[in-house]
Design an enzyme around this catalytic site. Structure first.
Site, mmCIF file in Angstrom:
data_model
loop_
_atom_site.group_PDB
_atom_site.id
_atom_site.type_symbol
_atom_site.label_atom_id
_atom_site.label_comp_id
_atom_site.label_asym_id
_atom_site.label_seq_id
_atom_site.Cartn_x
_atom_site.Cartn_y
_atom_site.Cartn_z
ATOM 1 N N PHE A 1 -0.870 16.380 3.782
ATOM 2 C CA PHE A 1 -1.270 15.704 2.551
ATOM 3 C C PHE A 1 -0.080 15.638 1.603
ATOM 4 O O PHE A 1 0.510 16.650 1.255
ATOM 5 C CB PHE A 1 -2.442 16.413 1.879
ATOM 6 N N ARG B 1 1.293 11.856 -9.612
ATOM 7 C CA ARG B 1 1.765 10.491 -9.324
ATOM 8 C C ARG B 1 3.182 10.255 -9.833
ATOM 9 O O ARG B 1 3.908 9.421 -9.318
ATOM 10 C CB ARG B 1 0.838 9.459 -9.971
ATOM 11 N N GLU C 1 0.846 -1.201 0.000
ATOM 12 C CA GLU C 1 0.000 0.000 0.000
ATOM 13 C C GLU C 1 0.880 1.250 0.000
ATOM 14 O O GLU C 1 2.021 1.217 0.463
ATOM 15 C CB GLU C 1 -0.908 -0.071 1.244
ATOM 16 N N ASP C 2 0.352 2.341 -0.515
ATOM 17 C CA ASP C 2 1.131 3.585 -0.541
ATOM 18 C C ASP C 2 1.176 4.254 0.836
ATOM 19 O O ASP C 2 2.229 4.632 1.327
ATOM 20 C CB ASP C 2 0.593 4.559 -1.607
ATOM 21 N N ASP D 1 -3.504 5.715 6.469
ATOM 22 C CA ASP D 1 -3.984 6.984 7.013
ATOM 23 C C ASP D 1 -4.999 6.661 8.114
ATOM 24 O O ASP D 1 -4.628 6.355 9.236
ATOM 25 C CB ASP D 1 -4.587 7.771 5.847
HETATM 26 P P1 IMP Z 1 -7.165 5.338 4.735
HETATM 27 O O1 IMP Z 1 -8.298 4.420 4.371
HETATM 28 O O2 IMP Z 1 -7.659 6.600 5.389
HETATM 29 O O3 IMP Z 1 -6.071 4.670 5.529
HETATM 30 O O4 IMP Z 1 -6.588 5.890 3.397
HETATM 31 C C1 IMP Z 1 -5.728 5.216 2.645
HETATM 32 C C2 IMP Z 1 -5.757 5.742 1.236
HETATM 33 O O5 IMP Z 1 -6.069 7.147 1.188
HETATM 34 C C3 IMP Z 1 -4.397 5.603 0.628
HETATM 35 O O6 IMP Z 1 -4.277 4.385 -0.023
HETATM 36 C C4 IMP Z 1 -4.332 6.784 -0.306
HETATM 37 O O7 IMP Z 1 -4.830 6.402 -1.565
HETATM 38 C C5 IMP Z 1 -5.220 7.824 0.301
HETATM 39 N N1 IMP Z 1 -4.431 8.837 1.044
HETATM 40 C C6 IMP Z 1 -4.358 9.009 2.380
HETATM 41 N N2 IMP Z 1 -3.548 10.023 2.714
HETATM 42 C C7 IMP Z 1 -3.084 10.513 1.549
HETATM 43 C C8 IMP Z 1 -2.175 11.590 1.227
HETATM 44 O O8 IMP Z 1 -1.595 12.286 2.052
HETATM 45 N N3 IMP Z 1 -1.954 11.777 -0.107
HETATM 46 C C9 IMP Z 1 -2.533 11.028 -1.082
HETATM 47 N N4 IMP Z 1 -3.372 10.022 -0.824
HETATM 48 C C10 IMP Z 1 -3.656 9.769 0.487
HETATM 49 MG MG MG Z 2 -4.044 3.914 -1.986
#
Ligand code: IMP
Ligand code: MG
Length: 189
Positions: A166, A179, A113-114, A117
């Protein structure tokens, strides 16, 4: 004159102007990926192939570089999840936009995963994958924003812990832009 105006608009569409501050450089990323790759080799030594699962689209760069940092045999597949829409904050709802092409029953899965969050996306994905009866599931995330966690997620391989800002680049987007950047940058910083 008309042609000239058209070209100006076209450029603005594809090259959004924004302030970008490098948070993690391409060099730092590659150094950390080499470390994680070596750790994965040690952890899976003696086992069967690892099924590396790329969470599209943000993890694509990390996935490709991490796979090449691992010498243990790997297989690859791709899964699409969407929770963000076009904004900077999660909708709190996760959708499966592309399922795996393969059956992963009995395999060691490494979800790549990238960024972690709120944890909503990964906890949903783990729940989905558990139903496929894999041998094991581990998570590798390039970035971790622990301040924003809503759901606890156990991560075995984490690249960098970052503050609540962000970020874009190295696969991560803002409304599908940025990207391609080699570094991880803070947008608006
Ligand atoms: P989560 O479900 O809140 O953990 O979000 C995870 C997904 O939200 C990641 O896979 C990203 O695609 C996106 N995301 C969360 N924070 C960022 C950020 O700072 N920049 C870009 N994408 C983000
Ligand atoms: Mg993602």
């Amino acid at each position: 004159m008309l042609v000239f105006l058209y070209l100006v608009d076209y450029t603005q569409c594809f090259m959004p102007e924004a302030k970008l501050r490098v948070l993690i450089s391409a060099e730092q990323i590659q150094k950390r990926i080499a470390e994680i790759g070596a750790q994965i080799d040690r952890d899976y030594a003696g086992g069967g192939p690892i099924y590396m699962l790329c969470v599209m689209k943000g993890a694509v760069m990390f996935f490709a570089d991490l796979a090449r940092a691992v010498t243990h045999p790997v297989r690859m597949d791709f899964i699409g999840l969407s929770s963000y829409g076009k904004g900077k904050t999660s909708s709190g709802e996760v959708r499966l936009t592309k399922d795996l092409d393969v059956t992963v029953e009995g395999f060691d899965l490494l979800v790549v995963e990238d960024i972690l969050d709120s944890g909503v996306t990964l906890s949903y994905l783990i729940h989905v994958l558990q139903q496929r009866k894999p041998r094991s599931i581990r998570i590798a995330t390039l970035l971790d924003k622990p301040e924003r966690r809503l759901r606890p997620v156990a991560v075995e391989y984490s690249g960098f812990t970052i503050p609540d800002e962000f970020v874009v680049g190295y696969g991560l987007d803002y409304a599908e832009d940025y990207r391609q950047l080699k570094d991880v940058c803070v947008l608006g910083g």
